[in-house]
Write an enzyme that holds these catalytic residues in place. Structure first.
Site, mmCIF file in Angstrom:
data_model
loop_
_atom_site.group_PDB
_atom_site.id
_atom_site.type_symbol
_atom_site.label_atom_id
_atom_site.label_comp_id
_atom_site.label_asym_id
_atom_site.label_seq_id
_atom_site.Cartn_x
_atom_site.Cartn_y
_atom_site.Cartn_z
ATOM 1 N N GLY A 1 0.800 -1.223 0.000
ATOM 2 C CA GLY A 1 0.000 0.000 0.000
ATOM 3 C C GLY A 1 0.831 1.271 0.000
ATOM 4 N N ALA A 2 1.819 1.335 0.899
ATOM 5 C CA ALA A 2 2.600 2.557 1.030
ATOM 6 C C ALA A 2 3.762 2.289 1.970
ATOM 7 C CB ALA A 2 1.734 3.684 1.591
ATOM 8 N N GLU B 1 6.523 4.210 4.900
ATOM 9 C CA GLU B 1 6.663 5.354 5.816
ATOM 10 C C GLU B 1 8.049 5.982 5.846
ATOM 11 O OE1 GLU B 1 6.227 2.081 6.783
ATOM 12 O OE2 GLU B 1 7.389 1.623 8.580
ATOM 13 N N ASN B 2 8.843 5.936 4.767
ATOM 14 C CA ASN B 2 10.187 6.523 4.768
ATOM 15 C C ASN B 2 10.181 7.904 5.432
ATOM 16 O OD1 ASN B 2 10.844 4.400 2.783
ATOM 17 N ND2 ASN B 2 9.540 5.666 1.478
ATOM 18 N N HIS C 1 -1.996 5.897 8.561
ATOM 19 C CA HIS C 1 -1.095 4.823 9.012
ATOM 20 C C HIS C 1 0.368 5.213 8.787
ATOM 21 C CE1 HIS C 1 -0.026 0.504 9.636
ATOM 22 N NE2 HIS C 1 0.982 0.838 8.844
ATOM 23 N N GLU C 2 0.678 5.639 7.575
ATOM 24 C CA GLU C 2 2.087 5.956 7.280
ATOM 25 C C GLU C 2 2.533 7.179 8.088
ATOM 26 O OE1 GLU C 2 3.371 3.564 5.889
ATOM 27 O OE2 GLU C 2 1.598 2.711 4.944
ATOM 28 N N HIS D 1 3.362 6.251 11.619
ATOM 29 C CA HIS D 1 4.653 5.563 11.754
ATOM 30 C C HIS D 1 5.786 6.543 12.101
ATOM 31 C CE1 HIS D 1 4.247 1.345 10.939
ATOM 32 N NE2 HIS D 1 3.823 1.454 9.694
ATOM 33 N N GLU E 1 3.988 -2.324 13.483
ATOM 34 C CA GLU E 1 2.820 -2.498 12.610
ATOM 35 C C GLU E 1 1.525 -2.716 13.400
ATOM 36 O OE1 GLU E 1 2.928 -1.463 9.855
ATOM 37 O OE2 GLU E 1 5.007 -1.613 9.201
#
Ligand code: B3K
Ligand code: ZN
Length: 885
Positions: free
Chosen positions: A267-268, A270-271, A303-304, A307, A326
């Site tokens: 999905g994506a 989180e860098n 969500h990202e 993080h 997670e």
């Protein structure tokens, strides 16, 4: 691809790193036919690792080493050992600098791990172990470093150059190239590194943090999608505010960027400061994205973003701790979505998903604890157990401690471990220290796999006015875990009297009642709780809000379930009572079908749904949820041996009966909703989403009548809807109907209109892949030849192959095994292109033990064929070999 059998990595073998990397200076020269990566690493001996100077073993895969130096002294081949996975050198001092240059080929990277190209742009995906495909490094999350990154590329083709942190310098070169340098002031593990180079546009906004700092927000995308970013931006700002208000967490850099890419394995990601998103999880516009897609964008953006604290500022010591970030972050995003939308509906959706998919994982050959003990390929452990069950574990801690203590625990965790790489034990310790509660036994949720069963019985003593609930817990054996110890199971409950009123709850020994809803902690294999002052035999409402991820059973009669459906004060349990009633009724139909009897639907289900439909005070989203019969996959999960055909026939029979009996009510509610849609401009708000979900489920029932008037209504909705939610639902209803000419016309028109929109075409593929009418496999095979299909694009694979194998049970499980053969062929092809996606697509075949002996043999045969098909990636090898074990 591997050259030897993949090794199993064990948690018990964890050792602290021998060396640390204080600074990482990277320079990327990006070209069309290769890229060069120069890395300068400032290393030192890890003081925690003991004395001496052991060899330095750097990870590195698929890297062509061009030059290597230690402390500015060039190294020759005699000075190091190079294998296809490691570079080993011998340091001479406790502090030293390594310079390396490598050549890599992002343009040929179809695995989409490391640096790769997607639709003409360069981008990265490093979690979990992708960074080692970029440069030689200590690619493990407990090595945290300060990164400075310079990128250079052709200015015309790649005007935008991004990396983590803040931009600190940029410039032009003579040959049409340009460069930019970014610096990330926060130490981070390599899995959070990112870079992007491309011809991108962005929308920009800003956010003032709670301490008054202004943060620039940018979402980048290919120019043609610039109009689909507002919802993502709104979601980002809502997330930032929510994390301040609910967790006291403030964003820490001056800039936060999201980039949308079309080819992405999940999905994506989180860098730090530079999230990279699958375009499906950030683009949203009413014309092209459904309500569900809007909600997914909101959830994934949150969500990202979350993080940044739960994952980035405090990260994982090793990948066995993955659920530390997670599970916690899924719990955080679920609560965010609950606050932004309907809390009850969000919980219903999550629980339905968990019980259908995660429970099946827990019962299958890949079952593992929330904190696994071992793995071969970490990419295979981004699972529903780590994410969804991990979130349930966090929810249970929240339930047991209460919101206030939980917040104190999370404050303590962030404060104590900021800038560190830690373990699930560290998290639980912070919760214990802040709350004063002992969570020793609770921690079995992290170490024991499998879904616990909780059987409940009651007894009422009319003379003493006491009511006793007896709980018996057990947990089935799972791979490597024969016997389980009792879990701590929080059971939220209430007791209803014969009028449906909630009784005050006083346990034996307590001096006063403690509300009408409370949480009991079941900690023993068998345990009883006795309530006093109970005037009549009550009806228990158990596991309210699904307070623990267990399979609860209580011998409810159907009339009792009807009663709970009407009277329970807990919205989730009202829905749950309806589901249990439907499960009982559908299982009865399955039995009738298996015995070749005439099907007879218990009218109580119809009457229950009639009163739900007639209740104009009930939230339409709840009406829609209650009208949704348990999915075939859920009924399969509940069966000892899943009889795919009988389940399908039984459920379709029930749907037709409901349609016939409740036609008028469904029709009037449909028309009222559609009329409201016609007269109001689209908004993705809770009230409208609720209305459209009721409208669309009503339409799907009505169409079963196969009448001209419904067909007309469906075509009207398809033609004239001003949004994708209504248009796509009408298309799906047509596709599943017997009106072949209208269906073909609608599909062609839709494809013509949206042929240039990849995400909409994904929906078009999925709707057809999921159609249970006969000939499903042939339709999917035909669609694989459609020009919009591409096996290298994960979204397309999921939309067509994944939707077929996971949602189209009758066609995938065709008795001759052709569906299994098809999936195995695709897995073999994908194994060579993209191992992560190949391994994901395998999941339905791993569940072979659920089916009859003939299907079992066919499924096993395909798994064996995959195993024998040549050189397998570690991803596919692990799943296939464990499934056959
Ligand atoms: N952390 C990433 C998942 C990475 C998966 C790598 N195979 C996205 C997320 O959970 O937020
Ligand atoms: Zn995550």
């Amino acid at each position: 691809m591997r050259s030897e059998l993949p090794k199993t990595i064990h948690l018990k073998d964890y050792r602290v790193p021998d060396y640390l990397i204080d600074e990482t200076h990277l320079t990327f020269e990006l070209f069309e036919d290769h890229s060069l990566v120069h890395a300068q690493l400032v290393l030192r001996r890890n003081p925690q690792a003991g004395p001496g100077l052991p060899p330095l073993v750097l990870d590195g895969q698929q890297l062509e080493l061009l030059s290597l130096a230690m402390d500015d002294v060039p190294l020759g081949e005699a000075d190091y050992l190079l294998t296809d996975s490691h570079l080993t050198l011998q340091p001479k001092r406790g502090e030293f600098v390594i310079d390396s240059s490598v050549r890599i080929h992002p343009e040929r990277n179809t695995a989409l791990e490391g640096l790769y190209k997607s639709s003409g742009m360069f981008c990265t995906q490093c979690e979990a172990e992708g960074f080692r495909r970029i440069t030689f490094y200590l690619d493990r999350p407990d090595v945290m470093s300060k990164f400075t990154t310079t990128l250079s590329a052709d200015k015309q083709a790649y005007p935008i150059l991004l990396s983590n942190g803040n931009p600190i310098a940029s410039g032009e070169e003579e040959d049409g190239r340009h460069w930019a340098t970014w610096q990330d002031p926060f130490k981070k593990p390599a899995y959070l590194f990112a870079l992007v180079a491309g011809d991108l546009w962005c929308i920009e906004d800003s956010f003032r943090t709670m301490s008054g700092r202004d943060v620039a927000l940018r979402i980048y995308v290919e120019p043609e999608n610039i109009g689909k970013l507002q919802h993502g931006m709104d979601s980002l700002k809502h997330s930032m505010r929510w994390d301040e208000e609910v967790y006291g967490r403030e964003y820490d850099l001056d800039i936060f960027m999201i980039v949308a890419v079309n080819d992405f394995n999940m999905g994506a990601m989180e860098n730090k400061g530079l999230n990279i998103f699958n375009s499906s999880c950030v683009l949203a516009h009413p014309d092209t994205a459904t309500d569900a897609a809007h909600q997914r964008v909101e959830a994934v953006v949150a969500h990202e973003y979350f993080h940044n604290w739960s994952g980035n500022r405090v990260t994982c010591r090793d990948w066995f701790q993955l659920s530390l970030k997670e599970g916690f972050t899924v719990f955080r995003d679920a609560e965010f979505s609950a606050d932004m939308n309907s809390r009850t509906v969000k919980r219903i959706e999550d629980v339905a998903f968990l019980r259908t998919q995660q429970f099946a994982e827990d019962a299958g050959p890949m079952a593992h604890p929330v904190r696994p003990d071992s793995y071969m390929e970490i990419s295979n452990f981004y699972t529903l157990t780590i994410y969804e069950k991990g979130a349930e574990v966090l929810r249970m801690i929240h339930t047991l401690l209460g919101a206030e203590k939980f917040r104190q625990g999370s404050d303590l965790y962030f404060e104590r471990h900021d800038g560190q790489a830690v373990t699930c034990d560290d998290f639980v310790k912070a919760m214990e220290d802040a709350s004063g509660q002992d969570l020793t036994q609770f921690k079995r949720w992290y170490t024991q796999s499998g879904t616990p069963r909780l059987a409940v019985q009651d007894s009422y003593d009319a003379h003493a006015k006491t009511y006793t609930l007896t709980f018996r817990q057990s947990c089935p054996a799972t791979p490597g875990q024969e016997h389980k110890q009792p879990f701590v199971i929080p059971v939220a409950l209430g007791l209803l009297d014969t009028h449906g009123h909630e009784l005050p709850l006083r346990l034996c020994g307590e001096t006063e009642a403690c509300g009408t809803s409370r949480v009991l902690a079941v900690t023993e294999a068998e345990q009883s709780f006795t309530f006093v002052d109970v005037p009549t035999h009550p009806l228990p409402s158990l596991l309210r809000g699904f307070s623990a991820p267990v399979k609860l059973s209580f011998p409810y009669g159907r009339d009792q379930l009807l009663f709970l459906m009407q009277h329970d004060s807990d919205g989730f349990n009202r829905w749950e009572a309806g589901q249990q009633l439907a499960v009982q009724v559908l299982q009865e139909l399955v039995g009738q079908q298996q015995r070749s009897e005439r099907l007879h639907l218990d009218r109580r289900l119809i009457e229950a749904l009639r009163s739900v439909l007639a209740d104009s005070a009930l939230d339409p989203a709840m009406v829609a949820e209650m009208l949704s019969l348990p999915a075939e996959a859920y009924l399969a999960e509940l069966s000892e041996v899943a009889d795919i055909d009988a389940i399908h026939i039984a459920r379709e029979f029930a749907r037709r009966e409901i349609s016939r009996e409740l036609f008028d009510l469904l029709w009037s509610r449909y028309q009222a909703c559609r009329e409201a849609s016609r007269s109001t401009a689209y908004a993705a708000d809770a009230a409208q989403i609720a209305r459209r979900s009721l409208q669309n489920i009503a339409l799907s029932y009505l169409m079963l009548a196969q009448s001209e008037e419904v067909l007309d209504a469906c075509e009207e909705q398809f033609e004239h809807a001003d949004n994708m939610t209504e248009r796509l639902a009408a298309l799906a209803v047509l596709v599943n109907s017997p009106f072949d000419a209208e269906k073909a016309g609608a599909l062609a028109k839709f494809a013509e209109h949206f042929r240039n929109d990849a995400l909409v075409m994904d929906q078009w593929f999925s709707v057809q892949a999921g159609c249970p009418l006969p000939g499903g496999l042939e339709r999917v095979q035909e669609l694989m030849r459609h020009p919009a299909f591409n096996l290298k694009n994960p979204n397309k694979v999921r939309a067509l192959i994944g939707a077929f194998a996971n949602q189209n049970h009758v066609n995938f499980h065709r008795a001759d095994g052709a569906g299994y053969r098809f999936l195995a062929d695709q897995v073999i092809a994908l194994n060579a292109l993209n191992p992560q996606i190949a391994s994901r697509q395998l999941t339905p075949l791993t569940r072979w033990r659920k089916y009859d002996p003939t299907r079992q043999a066919l499924m096993r045969g395909e798994l064996e064929r995959i195993l024998a098909s040549g050189e397998l990636s570690s991803d596919v090898f692990e799943v296939v070999s464990k499934s056959l074990a």
